[in-house]
Design an enzyme around this catalytic site. Structure first.
Site, PDB file in Angstrom:
ATOM      1  N   HIS A 243       0.825  -1.216   0.000  1.00 35.96           N
ATOM      2  CA  HIS A 243       0.000   0.000   0.000  1.00 35.96           C
ATOM      3  C   HIS A 243       0.865   1.275   0.000  1.00 35.96           C
ATOM      4  O   HIS A 243       0.867   2.040  -0.942  1.00 35.96           O
ATOM      5  CB  HIS A 243      -0.887   0.043   1.252  1.00 35.96           C
ATOM      6  CG  HIS A 243      -1.734  -1.162   1.479  1.00 35.96           C
ATOM      7  ND1 HIS A 243      -2.823  -1.501   0.673  1.00 35.96           N
ATOM      8  CD2 HIS A 243      -1.682  -2.116   2.450  1.00 35.96           C
ATOM      9  CE1 HIS A 243      -3.385  -2.600   1.139  1.00 35.96           C
ATOM     10  NE2 HIS A 243      -2.726  -3.000   2.205  1.00 35.96           N
TER      11      HIS A 243
HETATM   12  O1  RIB Z   1      -5.290   0.049   4.596  1.00 35.74           O
HETATM   13  C1  RIB Z   1      -3.897   0.032   4.412  1.00 35.74           C
HETATM   14  C2  RIB Z   1      -3.247   1.115   5.208  1.00 35.74           C
HETATM   15  O2  RIB Z   1      -3.515   0.918   6.591  1.00 35.74           O
HETATM   16  C3  RIB Z   1      -1.710   1.100   5.081  1.00 35.74           C
HETATM   17  O3  RIB Z   1      -1.216   2.405   5.239  1.00 35.74           O
HETATM   18  C4  RIB Z   1      -1.289   0.260   6.248  1.00 35.74           C
HETATM   19  O4  RIB Z   1       0.043   0.569   6.694  1.00 35.74           O
HETATM   20  C5  RIB Z   1      -2.297   0.669   7.278  1.00 35.74           C
HETATM   21  O5  RIB Z   1      -1.832   1.892   7.865  1.00 35.74           O
END
Ligand code: RIB
Ligand code: CA
Length: 313
Positions: A243
């Site tokens: 992500h």
């Molecule tokens: O949903 C994914 C996000 O939530 C990413 O930034 C992960 O590190 C969590 O913070």
């Protein structure tokens, strides 16, 4: 061209760690002024510790780390140990940090830096709940016009939620903060689950990290080996979705990504859909566009860039 000045606001988190390592390995493109920790994946004491663990892994102990808000604006904190493990960085066995936290609160640092640096020269890179960013905007509304751009990981449209049926974790944890940021008028680029779920650490990609044979390469392989469990079980995906590294990769090579400039509003009232990013992808409303919402990436190009840069550390 001079390196872009960025502040990474983060809740490490294995994927935050990879995003930070990518940024620290790319000094020609990115000048990482500081890391500001926020409560999210794990409580603030751990995110502030993990941010320093990552700096020491990269041998970049001159990067200042500030601790910020320990809970969302007006809500109880929701964490994600079920995804990231109790430490927030489960997977590799990394030593406790020796570098100190800076004394200044992260929100004050963000305000002071935006006021002292030339207007339009600082990019904010939130990788967790938007609490620190929104609190800074509330305390110092004058800084909004001084921000060059916000490139954040959060939200979802076609992919819908990963923490509830409707919401992605970062936005869900602090929807009021997200509402403030998305209404700030600042130039925002959003990396939602729609694109991050296409950045999967398949086995060959994980093997490539490990084959670097460096402490960083091996640690990243161990992090993504751990981090993939949640998504493999839930989505049957082929590996961990990276992500947060989509944020720093975008700043290094935006051509890897495609999206649309559309209206995005945040649900803050409904308990059922709290934290939903209502993205007008099909432009069916007359609500003004306020964000560039990314939908796709060149995944092979992304991993080639990431692996090449990690090899530098
Ligand atoms: O949903 C994914 C996000 O939530 C990413 O930034 C992960 O590190 C969590 O913070
Ligand atoms: Ca994160």
């Amino acid at each position: 061209m001079a390196a872009r000045k960025i502040i990474i606001d983060t809740d490490p988190g294995q994927d935050d760690a990879v995003a930070i390592l990518l940024a620290l390995a790319s000094p020609e493109e990115l000048d990482v002024l500081a890391l500001t920790a926020v409560a999210g994946n794990v409580p603030l004491d751990l995110t502030a510790k993990n941010a320093r663990v990552i700096c020491e892994l990269a041998n970049k102990v001159d990067v200042p780390v500030y601790a910020g808000c320990d809970r969302p604006i007006g809500r109880d904190l929701v964490t994600a140990e079920h995804v990231h493990g109790k430490t927030g960085l489960d997977g590799p066995d990394l030593p406790d940090p020796t570098m100190p936290l800076r004394d200044e609160h992260a929100v004050d640092y963000i305000i002071d830096t935006l006021r002292s640096e030339a207007s339009g020269t600082i990019t904010l890179c939130p990788l967790g709940p938007l609490t620190n960013i929104a609190t800074a905007l509330q305390r110092a509304p004058d800084i909004a016009e001084r921000v060059q751009q916000i490139v954040l990981m959060g939200g979802a449209y076609f992919e819908v939620g990963n923490i509830t049926p409707a919401a992605e974790f970062n936005i869900y944890v602090d929807p009021e903060a997200a509402d403030i940021v998305f209404k700030s008028g600042i130039d925002i680029v959003v990396m939602p689950l729609d694109v991050t779920h296409k950045a999967l650490v398949t086995k060959p990609r994980n093997d490539a990290f490990r084959a670097l044979g460096t402490p960083t390469g091996i640690a990243v392989a161990q992090m993504t080996d751990f981090f993939e469990r949640f998504d493999k079980e839930k989505y049957g995906s082929e590996g961990a979705p990276l992500h947060d590294p989509c944020v720093t990769a975008y700043l290094i090579d935006p051509d890897l990504f495609t999206g649309r400039h559309i209206n995005v509003e945040i649900e803050t009232q409904s308990p059922l859909t709290r934290g939903m990013t209502v993205a007008d992808w099909w432009r069916v409303t007359d609500r003004p566009p306020n964000a560039t919402f990314i939908g796709d990436l060149d995944a092979d190009g992304f991993f080639a860039l990431l692996t090449e840069r990690l090899a530098r550390l």
